[in-house]
Design an enzyme around this catalytic site. Structure first.
Site, PDB file in Angstrom:
ATOM      1  CB  THR A  44      -1.018  -0.062   1.177  1.00  0.00           C
ATOM      2  OG1 THR A  44      -1.959   0.994   0.994  1.00  0.00           O
ATOM      3  CG2 THR A  44      -0.361   0.088   2.535  1.00  0.00           C
ATOM      4  CE  LYS A  48      -1.451   0.792  -3.576  1.00  0.00           C
ATOM      5  NZ  LYS A  48      -2.775   1.268  -3.952  1.00  0.00           N
ATOM      6  CG  ASN A  69      -2.778  -3.762  -5.638  1.00  0.00           C
ATOM      7  OD1 ASN A  69      -2.468  -4.698  -6.367  1.00  0.00           O
ATOM      8  ND2 ASN A  69      -4.035  -3.455  -5.395  1.00  0.00           N
ATOM      9  N   GLY A 110      -0.394   6.451  -8.155  1.00  0.00           N
ATOM     10  CA  GLY A 110      -0.469   5.014  -8.462  1.00  0.00           C
ATOM     11  C   GLY A 110      -1.889   4.528  -8.684  1.00  0.00           C
ATOM     12  NE  ARG A 131      -0.390  18.562  -4.672  1.00  0.00           N
ATOM     13  CZ  ARG A 131      -0.184  18.047  -3.472  1.00  0.00           C
ATOM     14  NH1 ARG A 131      -0.695  18.621  -2.414  1.00  0.00           N
ATOM     15  NH2 ARG A 131       0.530  16.956  -3.330  1.00  0.00           N
ATOM     16  CE  LYS A 135       2.722  12.335  -9.623  1.00  0.00           C
ATOM     17  NZ  LYS A 135       2.716  12.349  -8.135  1.00  0.00           N
ATOM     18  CG  LEU A 198      -9.803   5.302  -5.103  1.00  0.00           C
ATOM     19  CD1 LEU A 198     -10.892   5.648  -6.094  1.00  0.00           C
ATOM     20  CD2 LEU A 198      -8.449   5.330  -5.746  1.00  0.00           C
TER      21      LEU A 198
HETATM   22  P1  NAP Z   1      -0.031   8.449  -4.615  1.00  0.00           P
HETATM   23  O1  NAP Z   1       0.580   7.598  -5.678  1.00  0.00           O
HETATM   24  O2  NAP Z   1       0.818   9.037  -3.560  1.00  0.00           O
HETATM   25  O3  NAP Z   1      -0.819   9.641  -5.385  1.00  0.00           O
HETATM   26  C1  NAP Z   1      -1.468  10.650  -4.658  1.00  0.00           C
HETATM   27  C2  NAP Z   1      -2.186  11.610  -5.610  1.00  0.00           C
HETATM   28  O4  NAP Z   1      -2.955  12.509  -4.818  1.00  0.00           O
HETATM   29  C3  NAP Z   1      -1.247  12.468  -6.452  1.00  0.00           C
HETATM   30  O5  NAP Z   1      -1.871  12.729  -7.690  1.00  0.00           O
HETATM   31  C4  NAP Z   1      -1.138  13.764  -5.633  1.00  0.00           C
HETATM   32  O6  NAP Z   1      -0.918  14.921  -6.405  1.00  0.00           O
HETATM   33  C5  NAP Z   1      -2.538  13.857  -5.068  1.00  0.00           C
HETATM   34  N1  NAP Z   1      -2.554  14.591  -3.797  1.00  0.00           N
HETATM   35  C6  NAP Z   1      -1.997  14.200  -2.631  1.00  0.00           C
HETATM   36  N2  NAP Z   1      -2.236  15.110  -1.656  1.00  0.00           N
HETATM   37  C7  NAP Z   1      -2.964  16.107  -2.257  1.00  0.00           C
HETATM   38  C8  NAP Z   1      -3.494  17.340  -1.783  1.00  0.00           C
HETATM   39  N3  NAP Z   1      -3.354  17.724  -0.503  1.00  0.00           N
HETATM   40  N4  NAP Z   1      -4.183  18.119  -2.659  1.00  0.00           N
HETATM   41  C9  NAP Z   1      -4.331  17.743  -3.946  1.00  0.00           C
HETATM   42  N5  NAP Z   1      -3.832  16.588  -4.454  1.00  0.00           N
HETATM   43  C10 NAP Z   1      -3.158  15.772  -3.614  1.00  0.00           C
HETATM   44  O7  NAP Z   1      -1.196   7.648  -3.840  1.00  0.00           O
HETATM   45  P2  NAP Z   1      -2.095   6.442  -4.378  1.00  0.00           P
HETATM   46  O8  NAP Z   1      -1.438   5.154  -4.109  1.00  0.00           O
HETATM   47  O9  NAP Z   1      -2.522   6.771  -5.761  1.00  0.00           O
HETATM   48  O10 NAP Z   1      -3.347   6.533  -3.360  1.00  0.00           O
HETATM   49  C11 NAP Z   1      -4.187   7.658  -3.377  1.00  0.00           C
HETATM   50  C12 NAP Z   1      -5.369   7.459  -2.422  1.00  0.00           C
HETATM   51  O11 NAP Z   1      -6.191   6.398  -2.865  1.00  0.00           O
HETATM   52  C13 NAP Z   1      -4.959   7.096  -0.986  1.00  0.00           C
HETATM   53  O12 NAP Z   1      -5.834   7.766  -0.110  1.00  0.00           O
HETATM   54  C14 NAP Z   1      -5.195   5.603  -0.922  1.00  0.00           C
HETATM   55  O13 NAP Z   1      -5.487   5.173   0.389  1.00  0.00           O
HETATM   56  C15 NAP Z   1      -6.444   5.486  -1.808  1.00  0.00           C
HETATM   57  N6  NAP Z   1      -6.618   4.145  -2.380  1.00  0.00           N
HETATM   58  C16 NAP Z   1      -7.791   3.492  -2.097  1.00  0.00           C
HETATM   59  C17 NAP Z   1      -8.011   2.238  -2.625  1.00  0.00           C
HETATM   60  C18 NAP Z   1      -9.312   1.522  -2.345  1.00  0.00           C
HETATM   61  O14 NAP Z   1      -9.395   0.319  -2.604  1.00  0.00           O
HETATM   62  N7  NAP Z   1     -10.331   2.201  -1.855  1.00  0.00           N
HETATM   63  C19 NAP Z   1      -7.043   1.620  -3.438  1.00  0.00           C
HETATM   64  C20 NAP Z   1      -5.860   2.329  -3.709  1.00  0.00           C
HETATM   65  C21 NAP Z   1      -5.664   3.599  -3.168  1.00  0.00           C
HETATM   66  P3  NAP Z   1       0.569  15.434  -6.813  1.00  0.00           P
HETATM   67  O15 NAP Z   1       1.032  14.511  -7.902  1.00  0.00           O
HETATM   68  O16 NAP Z   1       0.344  16.807  -7.278  1.00  0.00           O
HETATM   69  O17 NAP Z   1       1.395  15.316  -5.560  1.00  0.00           O
END
Ligand code: NAP
Length: 256
Positions: A44, A48, A69, A110, A131, A135, A198
């Protein structure tokens, strides 16, 4: 979340345990997995992408997405996969078709990558907003031609014709700086729009609450968590999961 897998292992009389582990040094953790003969891993945030150099192989799906994942240990060989895309698609399809639908995705990390590829395979029409616009552009290019991208200031315009909005950012998540916040002004939400969140903790994020107030259809984060977990279970065990058992466990843990 661990209960979801452990209930299913117990139901099928499988001698496995799913346990949460906190990582200090990723390389050493992976050595530990090999040396201890662990059967599989769920991966997680924030590992990832970082885990990829430590793995022996990626399946085709994880390779294309560029994020992992799930890792399965096949006779000492660690193989990475990704079930986020299929999990999200199944959760969405509980509420809507995606073919030819205009989908606005917030975030380009991711989870966004996994979902975007899966939706593109299912002929959705995508816009990626992030943001960091670079990307969003990178992801749009990786997906192929004709994918729109931009920053959140385009949200108002993009939502006017959208059928589906998906928040793939952690904004709104419990115990973070953005708890209780949403990237989307409530006024931009309207009846008929399907809003997928999500974030699964809390279940009723600000985005979910606003979407319900404005008469949108909501797809909760825990539904994706369930479906991505069902696919992981198949990879972990090579068996068909008892979905109702997993669903019951998930309902119990995700109700706020
Ligand atoms: P990640 O790779 O770190 O990507 C995070 C994304 O969110 C990036 O696009 C980032 O933008 C943006 N972001 C982060 N903080 C922000 C803020 N304060 N304001 C605006 N944009 C922001 O994370 P990920 O693995 O994709 O996971 C993202 C979320 O999805 C997490 O909360 C995770 O728990 C959730 N998730 C849920 C499931 C489910 O099954 N429900 C599965 C997977 C993930 P920048 O590129 O501009 O930094």
């Amino acid at each position: 979340m661990y209960d979801m897998y452990n209930s299913a292992f117990a139901e099928l009389d499988l001698d496995y345990q799913y346990v949460p582990l906190i990582v200090d040094d990723l390389g050493k953790a992976i050595e530990g997995v090999k040396n201890l003969g662990m059967k599989a891993l769920g991966v997680t945030i924030p590992y990832k992408i970082d885990i990829i150099p430590y793995l022996d192989e990626l399946d085709e799906n994880a390779q294309r997405i560029g994020a992992v994942n799930v890792v399965v240990n096949k006779n000492g060989k660690l193989i990475g996969g990704n079930t986020d895309g299929i999990g999200a698609l199944r959760a969405l399809k509980e509420k809507t078709e995606v073919k030819n639908k205009k989908v606005v995705i917030l975030g380009a990390g991711g989870a966004s990558r996994a979902i975007a590829f899966s939706l593109k395979d299912n002929q959705a029409v995508l816009t990626i907003l992030n943001r960091d616009i670079k990307k969003a552009e990178e992801l749009a290019k990786a997906l192929g031609e004709d994918i729109s991208f931009g920053g959140y200031e385009q949200l108002k315009r993009e939502l006017e014709e959208a059928h589906i909005l998906i928040n793939t950012t952690p904004v709104g998540m419990i115990n973070t700086d953005t708890e209780g916040q949403s990237l989307v002004d409530m006024e931009l939400l309207r009846p008929g729009l399907v809003v997928m969140e999500l974030v699964s903790k809390p279940r009723e994020t600000k985005l979910v609450q606003d979407a319900k107030r404005r008469g949108c259809e909501v797809v909760y984060g825990y539904r994706m968590l369930l479906h991505q977990g069902v696919e992981k279970f198949k990879m972990y065990t090579d068996q068909e999961p008892p979905i109702e058992v997993m669903e019951r466990a998930m309902e119990e843990i995700s109700g706020d």
